[in-house]
Design a protein around this motif. Structure first.
Motif, PDB file in Angstrom:
ATOM      1  N   PRO A   1       0.821  -1.221   0.000  1.00 56.29           N
ATOM      2  CA  PRO A   1       0.000   0.000   0.000  1.00 56.29           C
ATOM      3  C   PRO A   1       0.847   1.260   0.000  1.00 56.29           C
ATOM      4  N   TYR A   2       0.513   2.178  -0.901  1.00 63.34           N
ATOM      5  CA  TYR A   2       1.113   3.510  -1.035  1.00 63.34           C
ATOM      6  C   TYR A   2       2.543   3.491  -1.552  1.00 63.34           C
ATOM      7  N   GLU A   3       3.041   2.331  -1.980  1.00 64.63           N
ATOM      8  CA  GLU A   3       4.342   2.356  -2.664  1.00 64.63           C
ATOM      9  C   GLU A   3       4.208   3.079  -4.001  1.00 64.63           C
ATOM     10  N   VAL A   4       3.020   3.027  -4.585  1.00 63.59           N
ATOM     11  CA  VAL A   4       2.669   3.930  -5.678  1.00 63.59           C
ATOM     12  C   VAL A   4       1.805   5.015  -5.046  1.00 63.59           C
ATOM     13  N   GLN A   5       2.271   6.259  -5.079  1.00 67.18           N
ATOM     14  CA  GLN A   5       1.588   7.324  -4.350  1.00 67.18           C
ATOM     15  C   GLN A   5       0.224   7.661  -4.941  1.00 67.18           C
ATOM     16  N   LEU A   6      -0.609   8.246  -4.086  1.00 69.37           N
ATOM     17  CA  LEU A   6      -1.908   8.732  -4.535  1.00 69.37           C
ATOM     18  C   LEU A   6      -1.702   9.751  -5.655  1.00 69.37           C
ATOM     19  N   HIS A   7      -2.449   9.587  -6.736  1.00 73.05           N
ATOM     20  CA  HIS A   7      -2.231  10.463  -7.897  1.00 73.05           C
ATOM     21  C   HIS A   7      -3.496  10.550  -8.744  1.00 73.05           C
ATOM     22  N   SER A   8      -3.574  11.595  -9.537  1.00 77.54           N
ATOM     23  CA  SER A   8      -4.612  11.702 -10.560  1.00 77.54           C
ATOM     24  C   SER A   8      -3.973  11.431 -11.914  1.00 77.54           C
ATOM     25  N   HIS A   9      -4.782  11.487 -12.966  1.00 80.40           N
ATOM     26  CA  HIS A   9      -4.287  11.311 -14.325  1.00 80.40           C
ATOM     27  C   HIS A   9      -4.637  12.539 -15.153  1.00 80.40           C
ATOM     28  N   ARG A  10      -3.995  12.670 -16.278  1.00 78.65           N
ATOM     29  CA  ARG A  10      -4.302  13.793 -17.173  1.00 78.65           C
ATOM     30  C   ARG A  10      -5.502  13.495 -18.074  1.00 78.65           C
ATOM     31  N   TYR A  11      -6.059  12.319 -17.912  1.00 77.97           N
ATOM     32  CA  TYR A  11      -7.168  11.869 -18.746  1.00 77.97           C
ATOM     33  C   TYR A  11      -8.065  10.944 -17.925  1.00 77.97           C
TER      34      TYR A  11
ATOM     35  N   MET B   1     -12.832   6.404 -13.897  1.00 75.24           N
ATOM     36  CA  MET B   1     -12.409   7.568 -13.123  1.00 75.24           C
ATOM     37  C   MET B   1     -12.207   8.738 -14.059  1.00 75.24           C
ATOM     38  N   ASP B   2     -12.567   9.953 -13.594  1.00 69.39           N
ATOM     39  CA  ASP B   2     -12.260  11.122 -14.410  1.00 69.39           C
ATOM     40  C   ASP B   2     -10.886  11.663 -14.032  1.00 69.39           C
ATOM     41  N   GLU B   3     -10.460  12.709 -14.714  1.00 62.63           N
ATOM     42  CA  GLU B   3      -9.099  13.234 -14.541  1.00 62.63           C
ATOM     43  C   GLU B   3      -8.892  13.936 -13.204  1.00 62.63           C
TER      44      GLU B   3
ATOM     45  N   ILE C   1      -2.655  -8.527 -12.706  1.00 56.27           N
ATOM     46  CA  ILE C   1      -2.764  -7.942 -14.044  1.00 56.27           C
ATOM     47  C   ILE C   1      -4.037  -7.103 -14.109  1.00 56.27           C
ATOM     48  N   TRP C   2      -3.927  -5.891 -14.660  1.00 60.03           N
ATOM     49  CA  TRP C   2      -5.115  -5.084 -14.901  1.00 60.03           C
ATOM     50  C   TRP C   2      -4.937  -4.261 -16.168  1.00 60.03           C
ATOM     51  N   ILE C   3      -6.059  -3.938 -16.789  1.00 56.07           N
ATOM     52  CA  ILE C   3      -6.079  -3.181 -18.033  1.00 56.07           C
ATOM     53  C   ILE C   3      -6.470  -1.740 -17.730  1.00 56.07           C
ATOM     54  N   VAL C   4      -5.784  -0.791 -18.332  1.00 56.54           N
ATOM     55  CA  VAL C   4      -6.155   0.623 -18.223  1.00 56.54           C
ATOM     56  C   VAL C   4      -6.358   1.188 -19.623  1.00 56.54           C
ATOM     57  N   GLU C   5      -7.562   1.693 -19.865  1.00 59.94           N
ATOM     58  CA  GLU C   5      -7.854   2.387 -21.120  1.00 59.94           C
ATOM     59  C   GLU C   5      -7.785   3.893 -20.863  1.00 59.94           C
ATOM     60  N   GLU C   6      -6.922   4.571 -21.595  1.00 67.24           N
ATOM     61  CA  GLU C   6      -6.808   6.025 -21.504  1.00 67.24           C
ATOM     62  C   GLU C   6      -7.865   6.641 -22.423  1.00 67.24           C
ATOM     63  N   LEU C   7      -8.645   7.589 -21.887  1.00 67.47           N
ATOM     64  CA  LEU C   7      -9.816   8.091 -22.609  1.00 67.47           C
ATOM     65  C   LEU C   7      -9.657   9.524 -23.103  1.00 67.47           C
ATOM     66  N   GLY C   8      -8.429   9.954 -23.371  1.00 67.75           N
ATOM     67  CA  GLY C   8      -8.197  11.254 -23.994  1.00 67.75           C
ATOM     68  C   GLY C   8      -7.819  12.346 -23.022  1.00 67.75           C
ATOM     69  N   PHE C   9      -6.766  13.106 -23.343  1.00 68.31           N
ATOM     70  CA  PHE C   9      -6.274  14.160 -22.465  1.00 68.31           C
ATOM     71  C   PHE C   9      -7.344  15.207 -22.167  1.00 68.31           C
ATOM     72  N   LYS C  10      -7.400  15.608 -20.892  1.00 64.53           N
ATOM     73  CA  LYS C  10      -8.279  16.696 -20.454  1.00 64.53           C
ATOM     74  C   LYS C  10      -7.484  17.846 -19.838  1.00 64.53           C
ATOM     75  N   VAL C  11      -6.364  17.532 -19.188  1.00 69.16           N
ATOM     76  CA  VAL C  11      -5.525  18.539 -18.539  1.00 69.16           C
ATOM     77  C   VAL C  11      -4.065  18.231 -18.867  1.00 69.16           C
ATOM     78  N   ASP C  12      -3.173  19.197 -18.604  1.00 69.01           N
ATOM     79  CA  ASP C  12      -1.765  18.999 -18.975  1.00 69.01           C
ATOM     80  C   ASP C  12      -0.868  18.631 -17.803  1.00 69.01           C
ATOM     81  N   SER C  13      -1.463  18.449 -16.612  1.00 66.76           N
ATOM     82  CA  SER C  13      -0.673  18.032 -15.458  1.00 66.76           C
ATOM     83  C   SER C  13      -1.557  17.201 -14.535  1.00 66.76           C
ATOM     84  N   SER C  14      -0.929  16.523 -13.593  1.00 68.37           N
ATOM     85  CA  SER C  14      -1.672  15.692 -12.650  1.00 68.37           C
ATOM     86  C   SER C  14      -1.351  16.108 -11.223  1.00 68.37           C
ATOM     87  N   LYS C  15      -2.058  15.534 -10.262  1.00 68.62           N
ATOM     88  CA  LYS C  15      -1.857  15.822  -8.850  1.00 68.62           C
ATOM     89  C   LYS C  15      -1.291  14.593  -8.144  1.00 68.62           C
TER      90      LYS C  15
END
Length: 206
Positions: A59-69, A136-138, A151-165
Motif C-alpha cells: 500500500p502507497y508504494e505507488v503514491q496517490l495520484h490523478s491522471h491527465r485523462y 475515473m475522471d481526470e 494484471i489489470w487493463i487501463v484504457e486512456e480516454l483522452g487528455f483533459k488537462v496537462d498536469s496531474s496531482k
C-alpha cells in the motif's frame, strides 16, 4: 459493452498485436517490477495498457495520484486493492492531511513536482474482484496495491488537462520508466493473452 465482448476485443488485440503499440511498452512504471504492456493506440492519452506486477506492491508504494485523462480500469488477475482519496473541507477523525503537488513530466515540458498546499482527504479502499471495471475522471485521486502476478487493463480516454496531482511526499523517478527488452515484451504479451483466454473460457461455459 458486455464484459465478455470487451474481453473478446482485448483478446483480438493480443492475437493481432500492433507492433507500433507494443514499442511503447515500458518497464518499472510507477514502481520497480510494474510492467506496462501497450496493446492498442500510438498516441499517449489514448492508449490501452495492460499492467503486470512482477513483484508485490505494498500500500502507497505507488503514491496517490490523478491522471491527465479519464481512465477505465479492468482487473484480470490477482488481488488488487483500489485506494481512493476524497477531498474534504471538514477536518475530523476521518480525515488525513497530505501534501499536494502538481506534477508535469519534464518529457512534457514540465519541471516535475511543484508544491501546492496541504490537503485534507478521506481515504477509502477495497479489493477489486477479477473482471471488475471502474471508471475515473481526470480529477479523481487514487492508487493501487496488489499481489505479485496481478494484471489489470487501463484504457486512456483522452487528455483533459496537462498536469496531474500527487498526494504524499516528494518522489524521484530515477531508475524507473525503462525501455524493456524485446523478450520482456513478448513474454508479458503471451502471459496476458493466456490469462484473457482463460477468463473467456469461463464465460463460454455459461
Amino acid at each position: 459493452m458486455k464484459k465478455q465482448d470487451f474481453l473478446k476485443k482485448i483478446f483480438d488485440l493480443l492475437k493481432n498485436p500492433n507492433q507500433e503499440s507494443l514499442k511503447l511498452s515500458m518497464n518499472d512504471v510507477h514502481h520497480k517490477g510494474l510492467f506496462s504492456l501497450v496493446i492498442d493506440g500510438t498516441e499517449f492519452g489514448n492508449l490501452t495498457r495492460v499492467f503486470i506486477a512482477d513483484e508485490k506492491i505494498k500500500p502507497y508504494e505507488v503514491q496517490l495520484h490523478s491522471h491527465r485523462y479519464p481512465i477505465r480500469l479492468t482487473t484480470i488477475k490477482g488481488q488488487i486493492k483500489h485506494v481512493v482519496a476524497f477531498r474534504s473541507e471538514i477536518k475530523d477523525a476521518h480525515t488525513v492531511s497530505l501534501s499536494e503537488f502538481n506534477y508535469k513530466s519534464p518529457l512534457n515540458g514540465g519541471k516535475g513536482l511543484s508544491y501546492l498546499k496541504e490537503t485534507n482527504v478521506i481515504i477509502k479502499d477495497y479489493i477489486l474482484p477479477i473482471g471488475a471495471t471502474l471508471e475515473m475522471d481526470e480529477k479523481e485521486i487514487h492508487t493501487v496495491s496488489c499481489s505479485k502476478g496481478s494484471i489489470w487493463i487501463v484504457e486512456e480516454l483522452g487528455f483533459k488537462v496537462d498536469s496531474s496531482k500527487v498526494l504524499g511526499v516528494p518522489f524521484i523517478t530515477e531508475g524507473l520508466y525503462k525501455e524493456p527488452k524485446s523478450f520482456q515484451v513478448n513474454d508479458n504479451h503471451q502471459m496476458v493473452k493466456k490469462q484473457v483466454a482463460k477468463i473467456l473460457l469461463d464465460y463460454d461455459v455459461v
